[in-house]
Design an enzyme around this catalytic site. Structure first.
Site, PDB file in Angstrom:
ATOM      1  CG  HIS A  48       0.425  -9.227   2.751  1.00 14.48           C
ATOM      2  ND1 HIS A  48       0.089  -8.114   1.993  1.00 14.48           N
ATOM      3  CD2 HIS A  48       1.136 -10.044   1.919  1.00 14.48           C
ATOM      4  CE1 HIS A  48       0.556  -8.271   0.759  1.00 14.48           C
ATOM      5  NE2 HIS A  48       1.194  -9.440   0.684  1.00 14.48           N
TER       6      HIS A  48
ATOM      7  CG  ASN B 110       0.777   2.521   1.586  1.00 20.52           C
ATOM      8  OD1 ASN B 110      -0.093   2.736   2.431  1.00 20.52           O
ATOM      9  ND2 ASN B 110       1.999   3.023   1.667  1.00 20.52           N
TER      10      ASN B 110
END
Length: 399
Positions: A152, A141
């Site tokens: 990311h 998560n």
């Protein structure tokens, strides 16, 4: 009882008495308006009244100072310690730790430029998915830093981007700002099992993770990538139990035996790219699994990579080694370079020798009966030396 000796009487010495001043001595001296000397003479031993000075008053004696800290500071610290002891009240005679009484306040670092954690918890990280991808990296998560940056794996201690370059999956060093360009250039996408942002994976509920596994399965069945890569074994263990119904007991990193249902997507598990991974704390410890991921991708795409580094398997066969040793021994017996150099040329092999050692001499053979042809002196069997052969020295191992 202790015996005491005879007591000697104390000798009292007579003190000479000094007569006091005559009456009116001080009055005539100080109150004489003409300032003329008065006939009153001071007695022996007394100075004139003008020379007499009043005795200075004695200064008050300072109180004795006690050893230790000053009373004020000692009282303050004792008050603070007393309040601490009053709060705990469960020491039961144990000595109190210094860290409990004197706690330092940690300095707060503004990691997000004024953005509060409560505000970051409301943000989510979008997926980077498309059709025809080779690899999809699956995380657990988004963290606070990922939600703040909007990309990311942005953490400075995360090894993902470094391992991606060292393994050859990308040809130039990149960072989290380039995650949107990876699907088109290298066929790599990103997603997470749970969309909610938390400070750590421990803040997630088990129900959220199970529901996230079902949503992830739908994403993989929709986009159908070649390889689904789980960034961490804990993520795959939950996914395997929820989707495949298999509880992994002894899981090994690498390609897994199960595939995504209703598709040909291969499942691959690699160590977590986080620096907190205790089993692989450094980036060089994880690069091996990224290299194997690249080889799996090339194999599925039918690409034959150049054998820059090839693995060689070594084995030992005793019978083969003995046969090779016999061949080498025969070659050494037939031709000895040292012997040729010593005697001026190679030995001519003739058909009559039959493998025997014949030494040519310039003198004719003697007619001595001891050295005639029928004698067996200095003769050796055909094809053998007098000394033990090297092949005979090799031990035979019976299985």
């Amino acid at each position: 009882m202790r015996k005491s000796g005879p007591r000697t009487p104390a000798i009292m010495e007579a003190q000479p008495t000094v007569p006091g001043p005559p009456p009116g001595y001080g009055q005539h001296w100080y109150h004489n308006p003409s300032q003329q000397p008065v006939d009153v003479q001071p007695p022996d031993g007394y100075p004139p009244p003008g020379l007499l000075q009043p005795a200075p008053e004695a200064a008050p004696a300072a109180p004795k100072r006690k050893r230790g800290r000053p009373a004020g500071t000692q009282q303050k610290k004792s008050e603070g310690a007393g309040t601490k002891r009053a709060k705990t009240g469960k020491s039961k005679g144990k000595q109190e730790k210094i860290t409990d009484s004197f706690k330092t306040v940690k300095r707060k670092i503004d990691r997000f430029n004024g953005t509060s954690e409560a505000e970051l918890l409301t943000k989510t990280l979008p997926d980077i998915l498309t059709y025809g991808l080779d690899i999809v990296i699956i995380g657990i998560n988004p963290g606070l830093m990922a939600a703040y940056k909007g990309h990311h794996y942005p953490g400075p201690g995360n090894h993902f981007w470094k391992c991606l370059f060292l393994s050859g999956l990308i040809d130039v060093p990149l960072n989290h700002m380039d995650d949107g360009s990876l699907p088109e250039k290298y066929g790599i996408g990103f997603t997470n099992m749970v969309e909610r942002t938390t400070p750590g994976s421990k803040d997630l509920k088990s129900k959220e993770i199970r529901e996230g596994g079902k949503i992830l399965l739908q994403k993989l069945q929709k986009y159908k990538p070649r390889i689904a890569v789980f960034n961490g074994k804990c993520i795959y263990e939950i996914f395997s139990k929820e989707v495949f119904g298999v509880k992994v007991k002894k899981m090994e990193f690498g390609q897994q035996p199960h595939q995504i249902p209703d598709g040909e997507t291969v499942v691959y598990v690699m160590p977590s790219s986080s620096a907190r991974c205790a089993q692989f704390p450094r980036a060089q410890d994880k690069v091996h699994y990224y290299i194997k991921l690249k080889e799996l991708r090339n194999h599925l795409k039918g690409i034959k990579s150049a054998p820059e580094v090839s693995e060689v398997e070594y084995s030992f066969d005793l019978h083969k080694a003995q046969a090779d040793a016999k061949k080498m021994a025969i070659k050494e017996e037939k031709h000895d370079p040292g012997y040729d150099a010593a005697y001026g040329g190679p030995v001519e092999n003739s058909a009559d020798t039959n493998g025997q050692c014949n030494f040519a001499t310039a003198e004719p053979a003697t007619s001595n009966s001891e050295f005639n042809a029928d004698s067996t002196f200095c003769q050796v069997p055909d094809g053998q030396w007098m000394t033990q052969s090297f092949t005979d020295q090799i031990p035979s191992i019976n299985n």
